[in-house]
Design a protein around this motif. Sequence first.
Motif, PDB file in Angstrom:
ATOM      1  N   UNK A 238       0.828  -1.202   0.000  1.00  0.00           N
ATOM      2  CA  UNK A 238       0.000   0.000   0.000  1.00  0.00           C
ATOM      3  C   UNK A 238       0.865   1.256   0.000  1.00  0.00           C
ATOM      4  N   UNK A 239       1.996   1.194   0.686  1.00  0.00           N
ATOM      5  CA  UNK A 239       2.881   2.369   0.722  1.00  0.00           C
ATOM      6  C   UNK A 239       3.393   2.712  -0.672  1.00  0.00           C
ATOM      7  N   UNK A 240       3.729   1.699  -1.460  1.00  0.00           N
ATOM      8  CA  UNK A 240       4.210   1.944  -2.819  1.00  0.00           C
ATOM      9  C   UNK A 240       3.094   2.500  -3.693  1.00  0.00           C
ATOM     10  N   UNK A 241       1.880   1.972  -3.529  1.00  0.00           N
ATOM     11  CA  UNK A 241       0.747   2.463  -4.318  1.00  0.00           C
ATOM     12  C   UNK A 241       0.461   3.920  -3.989  1.00  0.00           C
ATOM     13  N   UNK A 242       0.557   4.266  -2.714  1.00  0.00           N
ATOM     14  CA  UNK A 242       0.356   5.665  -2.316  1.00  0.00           C
ATOM     15  C   UNK A 242       1.374   6.560  -2.996  1.00  0.00           C
ATOM     16  N   UNK A 243       2.634   6.137  -3.025  1.00  0.00           N
ATOM     17  CA  UNK A 243       3.684   6.934  -3.667  1.00  0.00           C
ATOM     18  C   UNK A 243       3.450   7.049  -5.171  1.00  0.00           C
ATOM     19  N   UNK A 244       3.080   5.934  -5.802  1.00  0.00           N
ATOM     20  CA  UNK A 244       2.923   5.908  -7.254  1.00  0.00           C
ATOM     21  C   UNK A 244       1.710   6.705  -7.731  1.00  0.00           C
ATOM     22  N   UNK A 245       0.771   6.980  -6.849  1.00  0.00           N
ATOM     23  CA  UNK A 245      -0.428   7.731  -7.244  1.00  0.00           C
ATOM     24  C   UNK A 245      -0.416   9.176  -6.747  1.00  0.00           C
ATOM     25  N   UNK A 246       0.738   9.636  -6.251  1.00  0.00           N
ATOM     26  CA  UNK A 246       0.894  11.061  -5.991  1.00  0.00           C
ATOM     27  C   UNK A 246       0.600  11.537  -4.590  1.00  0.00           C
ATOM     28  N   UNK A 247       0.372  10.623  -3.647  1.00  0.00           N
ATOM     29  CA  UNK A 247       0.081  11.047  -2.272  1.00  0.00           C
ATOM     30  C   UNK A 247       1.378  11.262  -1.508  1.00  0.00           C
ATOM     31  N   UNK A 248       1.382  12.274  -0.657  1.00  0.00           N
ATOM     32  CA  UNK A 248       2.606  12.629   0.047  1.00  0.00           C
ATOM     33  C   UNK A 248       2.828  11.823   1.314  1.00  0.00           C
ATOM     34  N   UNK A 249       1.812  11.055   1.751  1.00  0.00           N
ATOM     35  CA  UNK A 249       1.986  10.208   2.932  1.00  0.00           C
ATOM     36  C   UNK A 249       0.955   9.086   2.898  1.00  0.00           C
ATOM     37  N   UNK A 250       1.287   7.981   3.576  1.00  0.00           N
ATOM     38  CA  UNK A 250       0.355   6.858   3.644  1.00  0.00           C
ATOM     39  C   UNK A 250      -0.900   7.236   4.412  1.00  0.00           C
ATOM     40  N   UNK A 251      -0.763   8.118   5.407  1.00  0.00           N
ATOM     41  CA  UNK A 251      -1.928   8.538   6.189  1.00  0.00           C
ATOM     42  C   UNK A 251      -2.896   9.341   5.321  1.00  0.00           C
TER      43      UNK A 251
END
Length: 275
Positions: A238-251
Amino acid sequence: MSAVPFFEIEQIKRTGQFNMDSDHFHETYEIYYLLAGERYYYINNRIYALQVGDLLFINKNQLHRTTSKGTSNHERILINFDDLFIQSVVEMVVNRLPLFQGESFLLRPSVHEQGRIVDLLYMMLREQQEDSLWSTPYLQALLLQLLIILGRIREEKPEPVLPEDNETQRRVYGIIEYLNTYFAEKLTLEGIAENFFISATYLCRIFKKTTGFTVIEYINYVRIREAQALLRDTNWKVTKIAEQTGFDSIAHFGRVFKQITKRSPLQYRKQNRPE
Protein backbone atom coordinates in the motif's frame (compact mmCIF):
# COMPACT_ATOMS: atom_id res chain seq x y z
CA MET A 1 -20.76 -16.67 0.89
CA SER A 2 -21.60 -15.81 -2.72
CA ALA A 3 -22.02 -12.22 -3.86
CA VAL A 4 -25.52 -10.85 -4.30
CA PRO A 5 -26.46 -9.37 -7.72
CA PHE A 6 -27.07 -5.62 -7.55
CA PHE A 7 -29.88 -3.73 -9.27
CA GLU A 8 -31.50 -0.45 -8.22
CA ILE A 9 -33.85 1.92 -9.99
CA GLU A 10 -35.14 5.18 -8.55
CA GLN A 11 -37.20 8.13 -9.69
CA ILE A 12 -36.51 11.53 -8.15
CA LYS A 13 -38.10 14.92 -8.76
CA ARG A 14 -36.18 17.87 -7.36
CA THR A 15 -37.15 21.49 -6.95
CA GLY A 16 -34.60 24.21 -6.46
CA GLN A 17 -30.91 24.19 -7.32
CA PHE A 18 -29.25 20.79 -6.96
CA ASN A 19 -25.68 19.74 -7.68
CA MET A 20 -24.69 16.11 -7.18
CA ASP A 21 -22.32 15.65 -4.23
CA SER A 22 -22.34 11.87 -3.68
CA ASP A 23 -19.67 9.36 -4.77
CA HIS A 24 -18.69 10.21 -8.32
CA PHE A 25 -17.53 6.91 -9.75
CA HIS A 26 -18.53 3.35 -8.91
CA GLU A 27 -18.19 -0.24 -10.01
CA THR A 28 -21.71 -0.49 -11.43
CA TYR A 29 -23.16 0.53 -14.76
CA GLU A 30 -25.52 3.50 -14.71
CA ILE A 31 -28.38 4.60 -16.95
CA TYR A 32 -29.62 8.17 -16.45
CA TYR A 33 -32.89 9.27 -18.11
CA LEU A 34 -34.09 12.88 -17.87
CA LEU A 35 -37.89 13.10 -17.55
CA ALA A 36 -38.17 16.87 -17.03
CA GLY A 37 -36.00 19.96 -16.82
CA GLU A 38 -32.43 20.52 -17.97
CA ARG A 39 -29.07 19.37 -16.57
CA TYR A 40 -25.39 19.70 -17.21
CA TYR A 41 -23.67 16.32 -16.96
CA TYR A 42 -19.92 16.00 -16.56
CA ILE A 43 -18.69 12.61 -17.75
CA ASN A 44 -15.58 11.16 -19.31
CA ASN A 45 -13.77 14.52 -19.30
CA ARG A 46 -16.55 16.34 -21.16
CA ILE A 47 -19.68 18.35 -20.35
CA TYR A 48 -23.06 17.46 -21.91
CA ALA A 49 -26.18 19.63 -21.88
CA LEU A 50 -29.13 17.30 -21.29
CA GLN A 51 -32.68 18.01 -22.39
CA VAL A 52 -35.94 16.14 -21.73
CA GLY A 53 -35.80 12.61 -23.15
CA ASP A 54 -32.00 12.36 -23.17
CA LEU A 55 -30.42 9.16 -21.86
CA LEU A 56 -26.86 8.63 -20.65
CA PHE A 57 -25.20 5.23 -20.42
CA ILE A 58 -22.30 5.49 -17.95
CA ASN A 59 -19.70 2.75 -17.88
CA LYS A 60 -18.09 1.41 -14.71
CA ASN A 61 -15.52 3.54 -12.88
CA GLN A 62 -16.05 6.67 -14.98
CA LEU A 63 -16.06 9.96 -13.11
CA HIS A 64 -19.37 11.82 -13.41
CA ARG A 65 -21.50 14.53 -11.83
CA THR A 66 -24.68 16.47 -12.66
CA THR A 67 -25.16 20.18 -12.07
CA SER A 68 -27.98 22.67 -12.58
CA LYS A 69 -28.76 24.16 -15.99
CA GLY A 70 -31.48 26.69 -16.78
CA THR A 71 -34.64 26.05 -14.81
CA SER A 72 -33.90 24.77 -11.33
CA ASN A 73 -36.51 21.95 -11.31
CA HIS A 74 -35.78 18.55 -12.83
CA GLU A 75 -36.93 14.93 -12.69
CA ARG A 76 -34.98 11.82 -13.61
CA ILE A 77 -34.92 8.03 -13.42
CA LEU A 78 -31.63 6.35 -12.51
CA ILE A 79 -30.66 2.67 -12.87
CA ASN A 80 -27.56 1.07 -11.37
CA PHE A 81 -26.65 -2.59 -11.95
CA ASP A 82 -23.56 -4.77 -11.82
CA ASP A 83 -22.09 -7.53 -13.97
CA LEU A 84 -23.47 -10.19 -11.65
CA PHE A 85 -27.04 -8.98 -12.17
CA ILE A 86 -26.79 -9.64 -15.91
CA GLN A 87 -24.44 -12.62 -15.65
CA SER A 88 -26.98 -15.01 -17.15
CA VAL A 89 -27.03 -12.91 -20.33
CA VAL A 90 -23.46 -11.60 -20.23
CA GLU A 91 -22.42 -13.33 -23.45
CA MET A 92 -25.30 -11.76 -25.35
CA VAL A 93 -25.24 -8.33 -23.71
CA VAL A 94 -21.62 -7.56 -22.95
CA ASN A 95 -19.94 -9.37 -25.84
CA ARG A 96 -22.39 -8.45 -28.60
CA LEU A 97 -24.07 -5.16 -27.78
CA PRO A 98 -21.93 -2.10 -28.56
CA LEU A 99 -22.97 -0.40 -25.32
CA PHE A 100 -20.34 -2.16 -23.24
CA GLN A 101 -17.45 -1.96 -25.68
CA GLY A 102 -16.20 1.58 -25.20
CA GLU A 103 -16.78 4.88 -23.48
CA SER A 104 -19.93 6.28 -21.89
CA PHE A 105 -22.26 8.10 -24.26
CA LEU A 106 -25.35 10.27 -24.57
CA LEU A 107 -28.39 9.25 -26.66
CA ARG A 108 -31.18 11.53 -27.86
CA PRO A 109 -34.08 9.13 -28.63
CA SER A 110 -37.03 10.06 -30.84
CA VAL A 111 -40.43 10.73 -29.25
CA HIS A 112 -41.54 7.19 -30.13
CA GLU A 113 -38.35 5.72 -28.66
CA GLN A 114 -38.77 7.87 -25.53
CA GLY A 115 -42.23 6.36 -25.01
CA ARG A 116 -40.90 2.80 -25.12
CA ILE A 117 -38.02 3.65 -22.79
CA VAL A 118 -40.25 5.42 -20.24
CA ASP A 119 -42.69 2.46 -20.26
CA LEU A 120 -39.85 0.08 -19.39
CA LEU A 121 -38.47 2.40 -16.71
CA TYR A 122 -41.84 2.67 -14.97
CA MET A 123 -42.31 -1.12 -15.16
CA MET A 124 -38.96 -1.50 -13.39
CA LEU A 125 -39.92 1.04 -10.73
CA ARG A 126 -43.21 -0.76 -10.03
CA GLU A 127 -41.54 -4.18 -9.93
CA GLN A 128 -38.87 -2.99 -7.49
CA GLN A 129 -41.47 -1.38 -5.22
CA GLU A 130 -43.79 -4.42 -5.22
CA ASP A 131 -40.98 -6.99 -4.77
CA SER A 132 -43.21 -9.78 -6.10
CA LEU A 133 -42.41 -13.45 -6.68
CA TRP A 134 -39.54 -13.91 -9.20
CA SER A 135 -38.84 -10.19 -9.09
CA THR A 136 -35.13 -10.53 -9.94
CA PRO A 137 -35.53 -12.48 -13.21
CA TYR A 138 -38.37 -10.16 -14.22
CA LEU A 139 -36.16 -7.10 -13.63
CA GLN A 140 -33.36 -8.81 -15.56
CA ALA A 141 -35.73 -9.37 -18.49
CA LEU A 142 -36.87 -5.73 -18.44
CA LEU A 143 -33.27 -4.49 -18.25
CA LEU A 144 -32.30 -6.70 -21.19
CA GLN A 145 -35.15 -5.19 -23.25
CA LEU A 146 -33.94 -1.70 -22.39
CA LEU A 147 -30.32 -2.50 -23.27
CA ILE A 148 -31.34 -3.96 -26.64
CA ILE A 149 -33.40 -0.85 -27.43
CA LEU A 150 -30.44 1.37 -26.51
CA GLY A 151 -28.13 -0.75 -28.66
CA ARG A 152 -30.49 -0.39 -31.64
CA ILE A 153 -30.75 3.38 -31.18
CA ARG A 154 -26.99 3.70 -31.02
CA GLU A 155 -26.47 1.57 -34.14
CA GLU A 156 -29.13 3.48 -36.11
CA LYS A 157 -27.77 6.89 -35.03
CA PRO A 158 -23.99 6.55 -35.31
CA GLU A 159 -23.43 10.32 -34.97
CA PRO A 160 -23.00 10.97 -31.24
CA VAL A 161 -24.56 13.84 -29.32
CA LEU A 162 -21.56 16.12 -28.89
CA PRO A 163 -20.43 17.64 -25.59
CA GLU A 164 -20.55 21.34 -24.85
CA ASP A 165 -17.64 23.16 -26.49
CA ASN A 166 -17.19 26.86 -25.75
CA GLU A 167 -13.88 28.61 -25.11
CA THR A 168 -13.95 28.19 -21.33
CA GLN A 169 -14.90 24.54 -21.55
CA ARG A 170 -12.12 23.86 -24.06
CA ARG A 171 -9.67 25.39 -21.59
CA VAL A 172 -11.04 23.20 -18.78
CA TYR A 173 -10.83 20.12 -21.02
CA GLY A 174 -7.14 20.90 -21.47
CA ILE A 175 -6.69 21.18 -17.71
CA ILE A 176 -8.49 17.84 -17.22
CA GLU A 177 -6.19 16.13 -19.73
CA TYR A 178 -3.19 17.63 -17.93
CA LEU A 179 -4.40 16.33 -14.55
CA ASN A 180 -5.13 12.88 -15.99
CA THR A 181 -1.55 12.76 -17.33
CA TYR A 182 0.37 14.19 -14.36
CA PHE A 183 -1.77 13.11 -11.38
CA ALA A 184 1.11 11.08 -9.91
CA GLU A 185 3.35 14.13 -9.65
CA LYS A 186 3.39 16.75 -6.91
CA LEU A 187 0.68 19.16 -8.09
CA THR A 188 -0.22 22.57 -6.68
CA LEU A 189 -2.94 24.97 -7.74
CA GLU A 190 -0.32 27.62 -8.44
CA GLY A 191 1.75 25.25 -10.58
CA ILE A 192 -1.25 24.06 -12.60
CA ALA A 193 -2.45 27.63 -13.14
CA GLU A 194 1.02 28.77 -14.22
CA ASN A 195 1.15 25.97 -16.79
CA PHE A 196 -2.02 27.38 -18.40
CA PHE A 197 -1.05 31.06 -17.99
CA ILE A 198 -3.98 31.86 -15.70
CA SER A 199 -4.34 32.74 -12.02
CA ALA A 200 -5.04 30.09 -9.40
CA THR A 201 -8.28 31.90 -8.49
CA TYR A 202 -9.49 31.83 -12.10
CA LEU A 203 -8.44 28.18 -12.43
CA CYS A 204 -10.52 27.17 -9.40
CA ARG A 205 -13.54 29.19 -10.54
CA ILE A 206 -13.79 27.89 -14.11
CA PHE A 207 -12.99 24.30 -13.14
CA LYS A 208 -15.69 24.17 -10.46
CA LYS A 209 -18.26 25.92 -12.68
CA THR A 210 -17.60 23.60 -15.63
CA THR A 211 -17.20 20.20 -13.97
CA GLY A 212 -18.87 20.58 -10.58
CA PHE A 213 -15.63 19.42 -8.90
CA THR A 214 -12.96 21.45 -7.21
CA VAL A 215 -9.49 20.91 -8.70
CA ILE A 216 -8.35 19.07 -5.57
CA GLU A 217 -11.44 16.84 -5.57
CA TYR A 218 -10.78 15.90 -9.18
CA ILE A 219 -7.11 15.10 -8.58
CA ASN A 220 -8.06 12.91 -5.62
CA TYR A 221 -10.69 10.99 -7.60
CA VAL A 222 -8.24 10.31 -10.44
CA ARG A 223 -5.56 9.18 -7.97
CA ILE A 224 -7.92 6.89 -6.07
CA ARG A 225 -9.28 5.37 -9.27
CA GLU A 226 -5.70 4.51 -10.28
CA ALA A 227 -4.98 3.19 -6.78
CA GLN A 228 -8.00 0.89 -7.02
CA ALA A 229 -6.62 -0.62 -10.23
CA LEU A 230 -3.20 -1.16 -8.61
CA LEU A 231 -4.78 -2.77 -5.55
CA ARG A 232 -6.72 -5.15 -7.80
CA ASP A 233 -4.03 -5.94 -10.36
CA THR A 234 -0.69 -5.88 -8.51
CA ASN A 235 0.88 -7.21 -5.33
CA TRP A 236 2.45 -3.85 -4.50
CA LYS A 237 2.43 -2.75 -0.90
CA VAL A 238 0.00 0.00 0.00
CA THR A 239 2.88 2.37 0.72
CA LYS A 240 4.21 1.94 -2.82
CA ILE A 241 0.75 2.46 -4.32
CA ALA A 242 0.36 5.66 -2.32
CA GLU A 243 3.68 6.93 -3.67
CA GLN A 244 2.92 5.91 -7.25
CA THR A 245 -0.43 7.73 -7.24
CA GLY A 246 0.89 11.06 -5.99
CA PHE A 247 0.08 11.05 -2.27
CA ASP A 248 2.61 12.63 0.05
CA SER A 249 1.99 10.21 2.93
CA ILE A 250 0.36 6.86 3.64
CA ALA A 251 -1.93 8.54 6.19
CA HIS A 252 -3.19 11.05 3.62
CA PHE A 253 -3.71 8.26 1.08
CA GLY A 254 -5.67 6.12 3.54
CA ARG A 255 -7.85 9.02 4.61
CA VAL A 256 -8.76 10.07 1.05
CA PHE A 257 -9.23 6.46 -0.10
CA LYS A 258 -11.71 5.72 2.69
CA GLN A 259 -13.52 9.02 2.15
CA ILE A 260 -14.15 8.18 -1.52
CA THR A 261 -14.62 4.39 -1.45
CA LYS A 262 -15.97 3.97 2.13
CA ARG A 263 -13.33 1.25 2.65
CA SER A 264 -9.68 1.10 3.59
CA PRO A 265 -7.17 0.17 0.85
CA LEU A 266 -6.64 -3.28 2.39
CA GLN A 267 -10.38 -3.90 2.67
CA TYR A 268 -10.78 -2.91 -0.98
CA ARG A 269 -7.98 -5.28 -2.05
CA LYS A 270 -9.46 -8.17 -0.08
CA GLN A 271 -12.92 -7.65 -1.61
CA ASN A 272 -11.72 -7.21 -5.19
CA ARG A 273 -8.90 -9.68 -5.69
CA PRO A 274 -9.75 -13.03 -7.35
CA GLU A 275 -9.58 -15.92 -4.92
